[in-house]
Design an enzyme around this catalytic site. Structure first.
Site, PDB file in Angstrom:
ATOM      1  N   THR A 194       0.875  -1.183   0.000  1.00  0.00           N
ATOM      2  CA  THR A 194       0.000   0.000   0.000  1.00  0.00           C
ATOM      3  C   THR A 194       0.907   1.227   0.000  1.00  0.00           C
ATOM      4  O   THR A 194       0.987   1.944   0.996  1.00  0.00           O
ATOM      5  CB  THR A 194      -0.915   0.004   1.247  1.00  0.00           C
ATOM      6  OG1 THR A 194      -0.092  -0.159   2.421  1.00  0.00           O
ATOM      7  CG2 THR A 194      -1.931  -1.099   1.201  1.00  0.00           C
ATOM      8  N   GLU A 225       0.064  -6.666  10.545  1.00  0.00           N
ATOM      9  CA  GLU A 225       1.355  -7.323  10.799  1.00  0.00           C
ATOM     10  C   GLU A 225       2.321  -6.295  11.380  1.00  0.00           C
ATOM     11  O   GLU A 225       2.352  -5.161  10.925  1.00  0.00           O
ATOM     12  CB  GLU A 225       1.882  -7.857   9.460  1.00  0.00           C
ATOM     13  CG  GLU A 225       3.211  -8.539   9.536  1.00  0.00           C
ATOM     14  CD  GLU A 225       3.217  -9.682  10.530  1.00  0.00           C
ATOM     15  OE1 GLU A 225       2.391 -10.598  10.368  1.00  0.00           O
ATOM     16  OE2 GLU A 225       4.039  -9.646  11.465  1.00  0.00           O
ATOM     17  N   PHE A 226       3.111  -6.713  12.355  1.00  0.00           N
ATOM     18  CA  PHE A 226       4.027  -5.770  13.010  1.00  0.00           C
ATOM     19  C   PHE A 226       5.491  -6.147  12.809  1.00  0.00           C
ATOM     20  O   PHE A 226       6.363  -5.659  13.525  1.00  0.00           O
ATOM     21  CB  PHE A 226       3.712  -5.696  14.512  1.00  0.00           C
ATOM     22  CG  PHE A 226       2.298  -5.271  14.802  1.00  0.00           C
ATOM     23  CD1 PHE A 226       1.938  -3.932  14.798  1.00  0.00           C
ATOM     24  CD2 PHE A 226       1.305  -6.214  15.045  1.00  0.00           C
ATOM     25  CE1 PHE A 226       0.625  -3.537  15.040  1.00  0.00           C
ATOM     26  CE2 PHE A 226      -0.005  -5.833  15.286  1.00  0.00           C
ATOM     27  CZ  PHE A 226      -0.349  -4.499  15.288  1.00  0.00           C
ATOM     28  N   LEU A 227       5.763  -7.027  11.826  1.00  0.00           N
ATOM     29  CA  LEU A 227       7.153  -7.493  11.683  1.00  0.00           C
ATOM     30  C   LEU A 227       8.087  -6.371  11.240  1.00  0.00           C
ATOM     31  O   LEU A 227       7.686  -5.431  10.558  1.00  0.00           O
ATOM     32  CB  LEU A 227       7.238  -8.671  10.702  1.00  0.00           C
ATOM     33  CG  LEU A 227       6.903  -8.460   9.225  1.00  0.00           C
ATOM     34  CD1 LEU A 227       8.043  -7.833   8.441  1.00  0.00           C
ATOM     35  CD2 LEU A 227       6.543  -9.802   8.606  1.00  0.00           C
ATOM     36  N   PHE A 239      14.195   2.745  20.191  1.00  0.00           N
ATOM     37  CA  PHE A 239      13.727   3.776  19.250  1.00  0.00           C
ATOM     38  C   PHE A 239      14.055   5.188  19.710  1.00  0.00           C
ATOM     39  O   PHE A 239      13.397   6.154  19.348  1.00  0.00           O
ATOM     40  CB  PHE A 239      12.238   3.599  18.917  1.00  0.00           C
ATOM     41  CG  PHE A 239      12.063   2.618  17.789  1.00  0.00           C
ATOM     42  CD1 PHE A 239      12.319   1.274  17.977  1.00  0.00           C
ATOM     43  CD2 PHE A 239      11.716   3.047  16.514  1.00  0.00           C
ATOM     44  CE1 PHE A 239      12.233   0.375  16.927  1.00  0.00           C
ATOM     45  CE2 PHE A 239      11.619   2.156  15.458  1.00  0.00           C
ATOM     46  CZ  PHE A 239      11.872   0.816  15.667  1.00  0.00           C
ATOM     47  N   ALA A 293      19.333   8.507  18.102  1.00  0.00           N
ATOM     48  CA  ALA A 293      19.326   9.716  17.271  1.00  0.00           C
ATOM     49  C   ALA A 293      20.278   9.541  16.101  1.00  0.00           C
ATOM     50  O   ALA A 293      21.223   8.761  16.164  1.00  0.00           O
ATOM     51  CB  ALA A 293      19.757  10.909  18.113  1.00  0.00           C
ATOM     52  N   GLY A 336      13.466   5.681   7.658  1.00  0.00           N
ATOM     53  CA  GLY A 336      13.122   5.556   6.245  1.00  0.00           C
ATOM     54  C   GLY A 336      12.443   4.223   6.042  1.00  0.00           C
ATOM     55  O   GLY A 336      11.841   3.675   6.966  1.00  0.00           O
ATOM     56  N   CYS A 379       7.740   1.740   5.226  1.00  0.00           N
ATOM     57  CA  CYS A 379       6.603   1.764   6.158  1.00  0.00           C
ATOM     58  C   CYS A 379       6.445   3.082   6.914  1.00  0.00           C
ATOM     59  O   CYS A 379       5.492   3.813   6.678  1.00  0.00           O
ATOM     60  CB  CYS A 379       6.722   0.606   7.137  1.00  0.00           C
ATOM     61  SG  CYS A 379       6.837  -0.978   6.310  1.00  0.00           S
ATOM     62  N   LYS A 432      18.060   0.452   6.749  1.00  0.00           N
ATOM     63  CA  LYS A 432      18.436  -0.047   8.070  1.00  0.00           C
ATOM     64  C   LYS A 432      19.323  -1.262   7.849  1.00  0.00           C
ATOM     65  O   LYS A 432      19.347  -1.815   6.742  1.00  0.00           O
ATOM     66  CB  LYS A 432      17.195  -0.428   8.889  1.00  0.00           C
ATOM     67  CG  LYS A 432      16.405  -1.583   8.276  1.00  0.00           C
ATOM     68  CD  LYS A 432      15.114  -1.848   8.997  1.00  0.00           C
ATOM     69  CE  LYS A 432      15.311  -2.743  10.192  1.00  0.00           C
ATOM     70  NZ  LYS A 432      14.034  -3.178  10.788  1.00  0.00           N
TER      71      LYS A 432
HETATM   72  C1  UGA Z   1       8.531  -0.816  10.996  1.00  0.00           C
HETATM   73  C2  UGA Z   1       7.969  -1.182  12.366  1.00  0.00           C
HETATM   74  O1  UGA Z   1       9.020  -1.189  13.338  1.00  0.00           O
HETATM   75  C3  UGA Z   1       7.302  -2.559  12.339  1.00  0.00           C
HETATM   76  O2  UGA Z   1       6.714  -2.864  13.583  1.00  0.00           O
HETATM   77  C4  UGA Z   1       6.238  -2.548  11.234  1.00  0.00           C
HETATM   78  O3  UGA Z   1       5.609  -3.820  11.130  1.00  0.00           O
HETATM   79  C5  UGA Z   1       6.877  -2.192   9.912  1.00  0.00           C
HETATM   80  O4  UGA Z   1       7.491  -0.890  10.000  1.00  0.00           O
HETATM   81  C6  UGA Z   1       5.795  -2.165   8.858  1.00  0.00           C
HETATM   82  O5  UGA Z   1       4.925  -1.304   8.944  1.00  0.00           O
HETATM   83  O6  UGA Z   1       5.744  -3.081   8.039  1.00  0.00           O
HETATM   84  P1  UGA Z   1      10.753  -1.495   9.659  1.00  0.00           P
HETATM   85  O7  UGA Z   1      10.302  -0.523   8.620  1.00  0.00           O
HETATM   86  O8  UGA Z   1      11.241  -2.836   9.248  1.00  0.00           O
HETATM   87  O9  UGA Z   1       9.564  -1.762  10.703  1.00  0.00           O
HETATM   88  O10 UGA Z   1      11.944  -0.793  10.428  1.00  0.00           O
HETATM   89  P2  UGA Z   1      12.229  -0.223  11.885  1.00  0.00           P
HETATM   90  O11 UGA Z   1      13.083  -1.167  12.621  1.00  0.00           O
HETATM   91  O12 UGA Z   1      10.987   0.233  12.542  1.00  0.00           O
HETATM   92  O13 UGA Z   1      13.111   1.047  11.492  1.00  0.00           O
HETATM   93  C7  UGA Z   1      12.555   2.096  10.711  1.00  0.00           C
HETATM   94  C8  UGA Z   1      13.545   3.191  10.508  1.00  0.00           C
HETATM   95  O14 UGA Z   1      13.763   3.885  11.739  1.00  0.00           O
HETATM   96  C9  UGA Z   1      14.927   2.757  10.036  1.00  0.00           C
HETATM   97  O15 UGA Z   1      15.330   3.612   8.997  1.00  0.00           O
HETATM   98  C10 UGA Z   1      15.804   2.912  11.259  1.00  0.00           C
HETATM   99  O16 UGA Z   1      17.126   3.194  10.931  1.00  0.00           O
HETATM  100  C11 UGA Z   1      15.142   4.089  11.955  1.00  0.00           C
HETATM  101  N1  UGA Z   1      15.390   4.149  13.418  1.00  0.00           N
HETATM  102  C12 UGA Z   1      14.942   3.168  14.231  1.00  0.00           C
HETATM  103  C13 UGA Z   1      16.042   5.239  13.954  1.00  0.00           C
HETATM  104  O17 UGA Z   1      16.450   6.175  13.217  1.00  0.00           O
HETATM  105  N2  UGA Z   1      16.245   5.310  15.296  1.00  0.00           N
HETATM  106  C14 UGA Z   1      15.820   4.341  16.139  1.00  0.00           C
HETATM  107  O18 UGA Z   1      16.028   4.465  17.355  1.00  0.00           O
HETATM  108  C15 UGA Z   1      15.149   3.234  15.604  1.00  0.00           C
END
Ligand code: UGA
Length: 475
Positions: free
Chosen positions: A86, A152-154, A253, A256, A261, A264, A327
């Site tokens: 989506t 889904e929350f993966l 989370f 900093a 990105g 999602c 990431k």
């Molecule tokens: C995120 C959510 O964490 C999942 O629970 C959700 O299911 C998923 O989106 C989705 O909607 O499908 P994801 O996109 O795999 O998962 O990645 P994250 O681990 O959440 O990280 C997202 C971004 O935040 C990355 O670019 C990461 O580098 C950044 N980030 C994360 C930070 O800049 N600082 C942090 O402390 C944590």
């Protein structure tokens, strides 16, 4: 149970393999022939730790198959998971539901028995209701099809573990039957004590969007604090550690840096803004505009800090970039902050060499300009500065003394605050990071000398970056 999983991207391929892993007979469906061919041969079409193993195991056991035929899906099972994308609609903040609608439109007339359609994709609140109406108009007379939402929350990089051991299951059904079937699907997880939240479809849809909005807000909060730290000489990493000791806040989370990105978080907060406007509650979530802006600003501040590190200009300077994916432990470059910074410094005249452990092919396809290297040392050779943009583990394991021999000048921007900055400093590097005081090399001083340069970044941080996606929140 027999079930199908329609859409085999990052979400669907993992879900299909994991459903087979817990004992179901699964048919994965996609319109992309190359993806289906790879999956059927037991090859994951993207990098996800642990996925190849469970794919191969379950294909061999006969519990997992793949097809391009919706007819085959309709014949095979009465429970269909919808896992299609989506994405953000071009030129708008809202989510593009056309893939979800196409699945429903395609499947509905093929169903000859009462069935359950279970949505897993992230959708705006109210989607289950509108899809149910759409279905009612398209199914054969006498056939009853119910839509249930089960978000889904993966996380990418942990997708297999998150699917097999979720921290909660959320199911929004309109009838007890829908809920009962989902409890059957997830029986092994329920037996293992996973929390199961049974609710209505609107709440289920909203849980997902709210969770991602909260995570995005947490990241932008700490990045806003990083900006305050830069202006005041405080240290955002120590600040986050101290905040994290408060159990009500928590440390996760609160890293900093370059910001969030991926496919999602950015598009989900924008789609939420768009949906809130339709529901006439835009004021309630208007803070998400600020969350998005803070996040976009981190990319510009990173570019500004890199330019500052190089003495004011990128022109003709060689820059090594460590990390291209959004990431670590993923090959996904969708809305990758690392790639956005790479594009910008390339546009500003830098000679950029990019390394990434898994994302080079996707990065090159998305951004053909820079030179890509599969060897970190080669990427860093003769660099005037090294930018650490995605915190892959292997970058933390680099030997700063060895790398100092390879570069032209030992300047490091740790945009993820993930390196042992004191160790790099001691090896002779000039280390900079957003939200942290400056490490200036002082030969013979032993302990790292910390000199604070208040707000080295300034007004330049507000200019839009060349090639910045128009998809962001309008300024
Ligand atoms: C995120 C959510 O964490 C999942 O629970 C959700 O299911 C998923 O989106 C989705 O909607 O499908 P994801 O996109 O795999 O998962 O990645 P994250 O681990 O959440 O990280 C997202 C971004 O935040 C990355 O670019 C990461 O580098 C950044 N980030 C994360 C930070 O800049 N600082 C942090 O402390 C944590």
């Amino acid at each position: 149970m027999r079930l199908t999983v329609i859409g085999t991207g990052y979400l669907g391929a993992v879900h299909a393999a994991c459903m087979a892993e817990i004992g179901h007979e699964v048919l994965g469906v996609d319109t992309d022939a190359r993806k289906i061919e790879a999956l059927a041969a037991g090859r994951a079409p993207f990098f996800e730790p642990g996925l190849p193993e469970i794919l191969v195991r379950n294909i061999r056991s006969g519990r997992l198959r793949f097809t391009m035929s919706l007819q085959e899906a309709a014949d095979f099972a009465d429970l269909h998971f919808v896992c299609v994308g989506t994405p953000q609609r071009p030129g708008s903040l809202s989510a593009d539901l056309s893939h979800v609608e196409a699945v429903v439109d395609g499947l509905a007339p093929l169903l000859t028995r009462d069935s359950l359609i279970v949505g897993k994709s992230t959708v705006p609140v109210g989607t289950t209701r509108s899809l149910s109406r759409r279905l009612a108009a398209a199914v054969r007379p006498g056939v009853e099809v119910q839509v249930v939402w089960n978000p889904e929350f993966l996380r990418e990089g942990f997708a297999v573990r998150d699917t097999l051991h979720p921290d909660r299951l959320v199911v929004g059904a309109t009838t007890p039957d829908g809920d009962r079937l989902l409890r059957e699907v997830y029986a092994p997880m329920l037996q293992a004590g996973v929390a199961y939240v049974s609710t209505d479809p609107a709440t289920a849809e909203l849980v997902k969007v709210a969770a991602n909005s909260f995570l995005a807000t947490k990241i932008s909060f700490i990045n806003a604090m990083a900006e305050v730290c830069d202006a005041s000489g405080a240290d955002v990493v120590t600040l986050a550690d101290a905040l994290g000791h408060d159990e009500r806040i928590g440390r996760r989370f609160l890293s900093a840096g370059l910001g969030f990105g991926g496919g999602c978080l950015p598009k989900d907060i924008r789609a939420f803004l768009a949906r809130a406007e339709e529901l006439q509650v835009s004021e309630a979530v208007s803070f998400l505009r600020q969350v998005d802006r803070i996040n976009e600003r981190q990319r510009r501040r990173t570019v500004d800090l890199a330019r500052h590190l190089l003495g004011g200009s990128f022109a003709g300077r060689r820059v090594a970039v460590l990390g291209a994916t959004f990431k670590p432990d993923s090959d996904d470059v969708r809305d990758s902050p690392a790639l956005a910074v790479t594009a910008e410094i390339t546009a500003q005249g830098a000679d950029v060499r990019v390394h990434d452990p898994e994302g080079i092919d996707n990065a090159r396809a998305a951004l053909p300009g820079p030179e890509y290297h599969r060897d970190v040392v080669e990427a860093c050779r003769d660099a005037d500065a090294v930018l650490h943009l995605t915190e892959w583990r292997q970058y933390r394991e680099l030997d700063p003394a060895q790398l100092a021999q390879v570069v032209r000048a030992p300047r490091m921007l740790d945009a993820r605050n993930a390196l042992d900055q004191a160790a790099w400093h001691e090896a002779g590097w000039h280390v900079r990071a957003l939200g942290r005081p400056v490490h200036v090399p002082q030969p013979g001083q032993g302990e790292a000398l910390r000199v604070t340069i208040p707000h080295a970044l300034g007004a330049g941080c507000t200019a839009p970056m060349a090639g910045e996606p128009v998809s962001g929140v309008p300024k």
